[in-house]
Write an enzyme that holds these catalytic residues in place. Structure first.
Site, PDB file in Angstrom:
ATOM      1  N   ARG A  91       0.822  -1.045  -0.052  1.00  0.00           N
ATOM      2  CA  ARG A  91       0.103   0.006   0.047  1.00  0.00           C
ATOM      3  C   ARG A  91       0.841   1.184   0.014  1.00  0.00           C
ATOM      4  O   ARG A  91       1.976   1.389   0.459  1.00  0.00           O
ATOM      5  CB  ARG A  91      -0.977  -0.212   1.303  1.00  0.00           C
ATOM      6  CG  ARG A  91      -2.104  -1.079   1.390  1.00  0.00           C
ATOM      7  CD  ARG A  91      -3.116  -0.624   2.273  1.00  0.00           C
ATOM      8  NE  ARG A  91      -2.294  -1.301   3.563  1.00  0.00           N
ATOM      9  CZ  ARG A  91      -1.637  -0.577   4.615  1.00  0.00           C
ATOM     10  NH1 ARG A  91      -1.787   0.880   4.393  1.00  0.00           N
ATOM     11  NH2 ARG A  91      -1.333  -1.003   5.585  1.00  0.00           N
ATOM     12  N   TYR A 219      -1.375  -3.342  -6.966  1.00  0.00           N
ATOM     13  CA  TYR A 219      -1.169  -3.944  -5.523  1.00  0.00           C
ATOM     14  C   TYR A 219      -2.296  -4.157  -4.948  1.00  0.00           C
ATOM     15  O   TYR A 219      -3.119  -3.192  -4.915  1.00  0.00           O
ATOM     16  CB  TYR A 219      -0.298  -3.297  -4.647  1.00  0.00           C
ATOM     17  CG  TYR A 219      -0.233  -3.858  -3.334  1.00  0.00           C
ATOM     18  CD1 TYR A 219       0.533  -5.228  -3.131  1.00  0.00           C
ATOM     19  CD2 TYR A 219      -0.639  -3.519  -2.390  1.00  0.00           C
ATOM     20  CE1 TYR A 219       0.451  -5.709  -1.943  1.00  0.00           C
ATOM     21  CE2 TYR A 219      -0.935  -4.099  -0.929  1.00  0.00           C
ATOM     22  CZ  TYR A 219      -0.397  -5.021  -0.929  1.00  0.00           C
ATOM     23  OH  TYR A 219      -0.202  -5.684   0.400  1.00  0.00           O
ATOM     24  N   GLY A 221      -3.936  -4.068  -1.775  1.00  0.00           N
ATOM     25  CA  GLY A 221      -4.588  -3.007  -1.037  1.00  0.00           C
ATOM     26  C   GLY A 221      -5.115  -1.600  -1.571  1.00  0.00           C
ATOM     27  O   GLY A 221      -5.773  -0.966  -1.265  1.00  0.00           O
ATOM     28  N   LYS A 228      -9.793  -2.546   1.446  1.00  0.00           N
ATOM     29  CA  LYS A 228      -9.385  -1.421   2.305  1.00  0.00           C
ATOM     30  C   LYS A 228     -10.065  -0.050   1.994  1.00  0.00           C
ATOM     31  O   LYS A 228     -10.449   0.649   2.831  1.00  0.00           O
ATOM     32  CB  LYS A 228      -7.747  -1.031   2.360  1.00  0.00           C
ATOM     33  CG  LYS A 228      -6.972  -2.259   2.693  1.00  0.00           C
ATOM     34  CD  LYS A 228      -7.302  -2.605   3.958  1.00  0.00           C
ATOM     35  CE  LYS A 228      -6.192  -3.651   4.451  1.00  0.00           C
ATOM     36  NZ  LYS A 228      -6.269  -4.310   5.768  1.00  0.00           N
ATOM     37  N   HIS A 248     -10.442  -2.525  11.468  1.00  0.00           N
ATOM     38  CA  HIS A 248      -9.485  -3.107  11.110  1.00  0.00           C
ATOM     39  C   HIS A 248      -9.137  -4.256  12.213  1.00  0.00           C
ATOM     40  O   HIS A 248      -8.198  -4.333  12.693  1.00  0.00           O
ATOM     41  CB  HIS A 248      -8.253  -2.331  10.934  1.00  0.00           C
ATOM     42  CG  HIS A 248      -6.955  -2.953  10.008  1.00  0.00           C
ATOM     43  ND1 HIS A 248      -5.869  -2.490  10.196  1.00  0.00           N
ATOM     44  CD2 HIS A 248      -6.914  -4.139   9.100  1.00  0.00           C
ATOM     45  CE1 HIS A 248      -4.775  -3.203   9.280  1.00  0.00           C
ATOM     46  NE2 HIS A 248      -5.813  -3.990   8.792  1.00  0.00           N
ATOM     47  N   SER A 270      -1.376  -3.751  10.080  1.00  0.00           N
ATOM     48  CA  SER A 270      -1.042  -4.572   9.018  1.00  0.00           C
ATOM     49  C   SER A 270       0.109  -5.274   9.358  1.00  0.00           C
ATOM     50  O   SER A 270       1.159  -4.735   9.697  1.00  0.00           O
ATOM     51  CB  SER A 270      -0.833  -3.762   7.613  1.00  0.00           C
ATOM     52  OG  SER A 270      -1.841  -3.230   7.580  1.00  0.00           O
ATOM     53  N   ALA A 271       0.444  -6.669   9.135  1.00  0.00           N
ATOM     54  CA  ALA A 271       1.389  -7.464   9.279  1.00  0.00           C
ATOM     55  C   ALA A 271       1.790  -7.646  10.712  1.00  0.00           C
ATOM     56  O   ALA A 271       3.079  -7.666  11.177  1.00  0.00           O
ATOM     57  CB  ALA A 271       2.416  -7.133   8.436  1.00  0.00           C
ATOM     58  N   CYS A 272       0.800  -7.595  11.486  1.00  0.00           N
ATOM     59  CA  CYS A 272       1.030  -7.586  12.923  1.00  0.00           C
ATOM     60  C   CYS A 272       0.366  -8.864  13.582  1.00  0.00           C
ATOM     61  O   CYS A 272       0.358  -8.804  14.982  1.00  0.00           O
ATOM     62  CB  CYS A 272       1.018  -6.319  13.757  1.00  0.00           C
ATOM     63  SG  CYS A 272       1.809  -4.991  13.248  1.00  0.00           S
ATOM     64  N   THR A 275      -4.152 -12.446  10.975  1.00  0.00           N
ATOM     65  CA  THR A 275      -4.455 -13.772  10.225  1.00  0.00           C
ATOM     66  C   THR A 275      -4.304 -14.680  11.060  1.00  0.00           C
ATOM     67  O   THR A 275      -4.972 -15.808  11.201  1.00  0.00           O
ATOM     68  CB  THR A 275      -4.024 -13.535   8.688  1.00  0.00           C
ATOM     69  OG1 THR A 275      -4.359 -12.571   7.965  1.00  0.00           O
ATOM     70  CG2 THR A 275      -4.218 -15.119   7.969  1.00  0.00           C
ATOM     71  N   ASN A 276      -3.033 -14.816  11.787  1.00  0.00           N
ATOM     72  CA  ASN A 276      -2.518 -15.812  12.554  1.00  0.00           C
ATOM     73  C   ASN A 276      -3.492 -15.974  13.678  1.00  0.00           C
ATOM     74  O   ASN A 276      -3.592 -17.219  13.980  1.00  0.00           O
ATOM     75  CB  ASN A 276      -1.261 -15.610  12.870  1.00  0.00           C
ATOM     76  CG  ASN A 276       0.004 -16.047  11.790  1.00  0.00           C
ATOM     77  OD1 ASN A 276       0.333 -17.147  11.907  1.00  0.00           O
ATOM     78  ND2 ASN A 276       0.263 -15.126  10.944  1.00  0.00           N
ATOM     79  N   ASP A 297      -9.338  -9.961   8.845  1.00  0.00           N
ATOM     80  CA  ASP A 297      -8.830  -8.593   8.542  1.00  0.00           C
ATOM     81  C   ASP A 297      -9.716  -7.408   9.072  1.00  0.00           C
ATOM     82  O   ASP A 297      -9.243  -6.221   9.293  1.00  0.00           O
ATOM     83  CB  ASP A 297      -8.447  -8.599   7.258  1.00  0.00           C
ATOM     84  CG  ASP A 297      -7.443  -7.157   6.783  1.00  0.00           C
ATOM     85  OD1 ASP A 297      -6.601  -6.936   7.760  1.00  0.00           O
ATOM     86  OD2 ASP A 297      -7.698  -6.633   5.962  1.00  0.00           O
ATOM     87  N   ASN A 388       6.505  -8.745   1.741  1.00  0.00           N
ATOM     88  CA  ASN A 388       4.941  -8.470   1.836  1.00  0.00           C
ATOM     89  C   ASN A 388       4.499  -9.279   0.655  1.00  0.00           C
ATOM     90  O   ASN A 388       3.357  -8.790   0.111  1.00  0.00           O
ATOM     91  CB  ASN A 388       4.763  -6.827   1.422  1.00  0.00           C
ATOM     92  CG  ASN A 388       3.119  -6.539   1.984  1.00  0.00           C
ATOM     93  OD1 ASN A 388       2.553  -7.202   2.789  1.00  0.00           O
ATOM     94  ND2 ASN A 388       2.821  -5.639   0.791  1.00  0.00           N
ATOM     95  N   SER A 389       5.147 -10.509   0.516  1.00  0.00           N
ATOM     96  CA  SER A 389       4.254 -11.250  -0.462  1.00  0.00           C
ATOM     97  C   SER A 389       3.041 -11.814   0.171  1.00  0.00           C
ATOM     98  O   SER A 389       2.720 -12.006   1.241  1.00  0.00           O
ATOM     99  CB  SER A 389       5.387 -12.282  -0.926  1.00  0.00           C
ATOM    100  OG  SER A 389       5.858 -13.108   0.191  1.00  0.00           O
ATOM    101  N   ARG A 390       1.957 -12.086  -0.722  1.00  0.00           N
ATOM    102  CA  ARG A 390       0.606 -12.401  -0.172  1.00  0.00           C
ATOM    103  C   ARG A 390       0.342 -13.633  -0.676  1.00  0.00           C
ATOM    104  O   ARG A 390       0.461 -14.106  -1.957  1.00  0.00           O
ATOM    105  CB  ARG A 390       0.037 -11.174  -0.544  1.00  0.00           C
ATOM    106  CG  ARG A 390       0.235 -10.037   0.356  1.00  0.00           C
ATOM    107  CD  ARG A 390      -0.523  -9.688   1.520  1.00  0.00           C
ATOM    108  NE  ARG A 390      -0.112  -8.525   2.217  1.00  0.00           N
ATOM    109  CZ  ARG A 390      -0.608  -8.170   3.457  1.00  0.00           C
ATOM    110  NH1 ARG A 390      -1.706  -8.840   3.989  1.00  0.00           N
ATOM    111  NH2 ARG A 390      -0.068  -7.382   4.254  1.00  0.00           N
ATOM    112  N   GLY A 515      -0.026 -20.127  18.256  1.00  0.00           N
ATOM    113  CA  GLY A 515      -0.722 -21.114  19.120  1.00  0.00           C
ATOM    114  C   GLY A 515      -0.602 -20.634  20.601  1.00  0.00           C
ATOM    115  O   GLY A 515      -1.634 -20.513  21.365  1.00  0.00           O
ATOM    116  N   ASN A 517      -0.447 -17.863  22.007  1.00  0.00           N
ATOM    117  CA  ASN A 517      -1.295 -16.710  22.326  1.00  0.00           C
ATOM    118  C   ASN A 517      -2.654 -17.240  23.027  1.00  0.00           C
ATOM    119  O   ASN A 517      -3.249 -16.414  23.512  1.00  0.00           O
ATOM    120  CB  ASN A 517      -1.542 -16.097  20.964  1.00  0.00           C
ATOM    121  CG  ASN A 517      -0.116 -15.158  20.715  1.00  0.00           C
ATOM    122  OD1 ASN A 517       0.828 -15.140  21.583  1.00  0.00           O
ATOM    123  ND2 ASN A 517      -0.068 -14.981  19.258  1.00  0.00           N
TER     124      ASN A 517
END
Ligand code: GDP
Ligand code: PGA
Ligand code: MN
Ligand code: MN
Length: 607
Positions: A91, A219, A221, A228, A248, A270-272, A275-276, A297, A388-390, A515, A517
């Site tokens: 983004r 891209y 986003g 977004k 978000h 983002s990226a924190c 998804t996990n 997300d 940032n590959s997706r 896990g 967490n």
């Protein structure tokens, strides 16, 4: 309708509906599509229907163009690789604009352009931009079909990659036209990749017009406009106007061995780790506990008739970060992306498999990197996959998908979690004393920048509610909206702050995360259900000794102590930084937030 072999047609482009005719009689929609086609001047206009036959046809075309590369179909059935332009991998916040009538409405945290200037500037770029190309008309629904919370959007794009990704990320095609009917209430999205030149790249939002214009990027986003742009930026504006929240946030359900289900929403930048966390599998210690994913997300939340906050996931797929995903960190994601997935900017193995840093198994000796260049384990210094590959994967592939993921009324939220990526200062978990205190937590959230946005990574910045790049109006008014919601939520969720990313002095993560967490989540669920104690501190409630279930955890108690430690000097600096941030908003900042900050500081100073 015939398309002339030369691509030049005697007919107005809008009547050329590919294999089908214009499938809508909605005058608002048809008129707008005609106008945009007259501006962009595509050779053909194709209305997509969302069918399997269409997916095959477009995929074949994308492969023929070189936009998609088929992967090993035995290992990864239905999966393809896309390599973006190397200048277009994340983004672009500097090139993202909120185009409200006045700059004040966009606020100090957004870039602003006057609507008239933006339409003019981008209009020139769109003019003739699709000559020799096809304009795809992509009707889509954000939210479960038929849900009172769902919104219809239509994206016009000249990119097959966008069409195929939108097909995964949203309910797309005829289903959306049906939902729209003859209504004029739909988001108008226009996208052209142009020549993918950063000098001609702009992502403009016109919240008052329910319109998005995006040029010069391919891209995700920036161009999958339902995500977004509509679900967050325009969505947050509509949410304020209509009395709901566009956030978000992931949404998950935690089921206890007794079958009790608790829903939690969590905002991490983002990226924190959204998804996990949304797909987490609890460790062996938590036998009988299960996590179900509702969304990974975005959450749209409104107050239900029972006075609880109810959340739906407006999306239909996951646009997830590939690096770090493996069978240990996120087995459900690995299963989700084993078929019907579009990979973007990952590395390629010699047998047509995908690879990224942190994938299972040995690092291959030779790869093709994300830019299509040869890569060797011994010789290459750069990463093989872009950080940032997706992956773009249908949520229906997720073995842990909640059976309420499509519930039109949404799931009732018992806890809201804010979290950032912080090497220091922020402990593993704290609970806010009240809704107002929790809104203060959200408003002051800080996190290190990541590869999800262009620019330097690892720099701590304020990212309130993880919405800094996504709030479609003045952030001070957004805080006020959160505070005002309190009056309507008679049964409010409890609010928490977490940090999975605390580091020791050698830069290693203190907390094992993923896990594990679950141990923190279990405390959160028990707190939300008022059945476990907490220690009151000036910061909020924290787990008492023994409250966090640490049995079977591979790390030492000293390490847990370090992950949960609160350092007063670090916090004084943190509160200074909150103060500097709040000053940006001047008198528009809700005073109660500055008051929360001052009370916090006063509590620390008495220690
Ligand atoms: P999202 O963009 O917020 O959805 O974040 P992801 O869940 O995709 O995770 C982004 C990156 O953070 C990935 O490389 C993950 O492997 C990593 N990550 C996610 N959760 C954790 C965690 O609990 N601990 C650590 N150390 N890393 C994590
Ligand atoms: P993320 O989504 O939050 O999963 O990274 C994409 C983004 O925010 O750019
Ligand atoms: Mn996101
Ligand atoms: Mn994600």
């Amino acid at each position: 309708t015939p398309v002339s072999p030369t691509g030049k047609s005697p007919y107005p482009s809008s009547v050329l509906a590919g294999p089908s005719k214009v499938p809508s009689t909605n005058p608002h929609l048809v008129t707008w599509v005609n106008e945009m086609a007259a501006l962009c001047k595509p050779d053909r206009v194709v209305w997509v229907d969302g069918s399997e036959e269409e997916k095959k046809r477009l995929t074949d075309e994308a492969v023929a163009q070189g936009t998609l590369l088929p992967l090993n179909q035995e290992k990864l059935p239905g999966c393809y690789l896309h390599r973006s332009n190397p200048n277009d991998v994340a983004r672009v916040e500097q090139l993202t604009f909120i185009c409200t009538p006045t700059a004040d409405e966009a606020g100090p945290t957004n870039n602003w352009m006057a609507p008239k200037d933006a339409y003019e500037k981008l209009g020139k770029l769109f003019d003739g931009s699709m000559r020799g190309r096809t304009m795809y008309v992509v009707p889509y629904i954000m939210g479960p079909a038929g849900s009172p919370m769902a919104k219809v959007g239509v994206e016009l794009t000249d990119s097959i990659y966008v069409v195929l990704n939108m097909r995964i990320m949203a309910r797309m095609g005829n289903i959306a036209l049906k939902q729209l009917g003859e209504s004029n209430d739909f988001n108008r999205g226009l996208h052209s990749t142009l020549d993918c030149n950063p000098e001609r790249r702009f992502i403009c939002h016109f919240p008052q017009d329910n319109t998005i214009w995006s040029v010069g990027s391919g891209y995700g986003g920036n161009v999958l406009l339902g995500k977004k742009c509509l679900a967050l930026r325009v969505g947050s504006y509509l949410g304020r106007k209509e009395g709901w929240l566009a956030e978000h946030m992931l949404i998950l359900g935690v089921e206890s061995p007794e079958g009790e289900m608790t829903y939690v929403a969590a905002a991490f930048p983002s990226a924190c780790g959204k998804t996990n966390f949304a797909m987490m599998i609890p460790p062996a210690r938590f036998k009988g506990w299960k996590i179900y994913t509702v969304g990974d997300d975005i959450a749209w939340m409104k107050v239900g008739e029972d006075g609880r906050l109810r959340a739906v996931n407006p999306e239909f797929g996951y646009f997830g970060v590939a690096p770090g995903t493996n069978l240990k960190s996120n087995p459900n994601a690995m299963r989700t992306i084993a078929r019907d997935t579009i990979y973007t900017n990952v590395a390629l193995t010699s047998d047509g498999d995908v690879w990224w840093e942190g994938k299972d198994g040995d690092i291959p000796n030779e790869l093709t990197d994300w830019q299509g260049r040869p890569w060797t384990r011994k010789g290459s210094t750069e990463k093989a996959a872009h950080p940032n590959s997706r992956f773009t994967a249908p949520m229906t592939n997720n073995p842990a998908l909640s059976r309420f993921a499509e519930d039109p009324e949404g799931v009732p939220i018992s806890a809201i979690i804010f979290g950032g990526r912080r090497a220091n200062t922020v402990p593993l978990v704290i609970q806010a004393f009240s809704w107002t205190h929790g809104v203060f937590f959200g408003s002051a959230l800080g996190s290190e920048t990541t590869a999800a946005a262009a620019g330097k990574t690892g720099i701590v910045r304020r990212d309130p509610f993880a919405m800094l790049p996504f709030c479609g109006y003045n952030m001070a008014d957004y805080f006020a909206h959160w505070l005002e919601m309190q009056a309507f939520i008679t049964n409010p969720p409890k609010i928490f702050m977490v940090n999975w990313f605390r580091q020791d002095k050698n830069g290693n993560f203190l907390w094992p995360g993923f896990g594990e967490n679950m141990r923190v989540l279990k405390w959160i669920v028990d707190r939300a259900r008022l059945r476990v104690g907490g220690q009151e501190t000036p910061f909020g409630w924290v787990p008492r000794a023994g409250d966090l279930d640490l049995s079977g955890l591979a790390i030492s108690h000293e390490q847990v102590d370090a992950a949960t430690e609160i350092d007063l000097d670090e916090w004084k600096a943190e509160l200074e930084s909150h103060g500097d941030f709040f000053k940006k908003f001047g008198e528009r900042l809700p005073h109660v937030l500055e008051l929360q900050r001052e009370m916090f500081l006063a509590r620390i100073e008495t220690l």
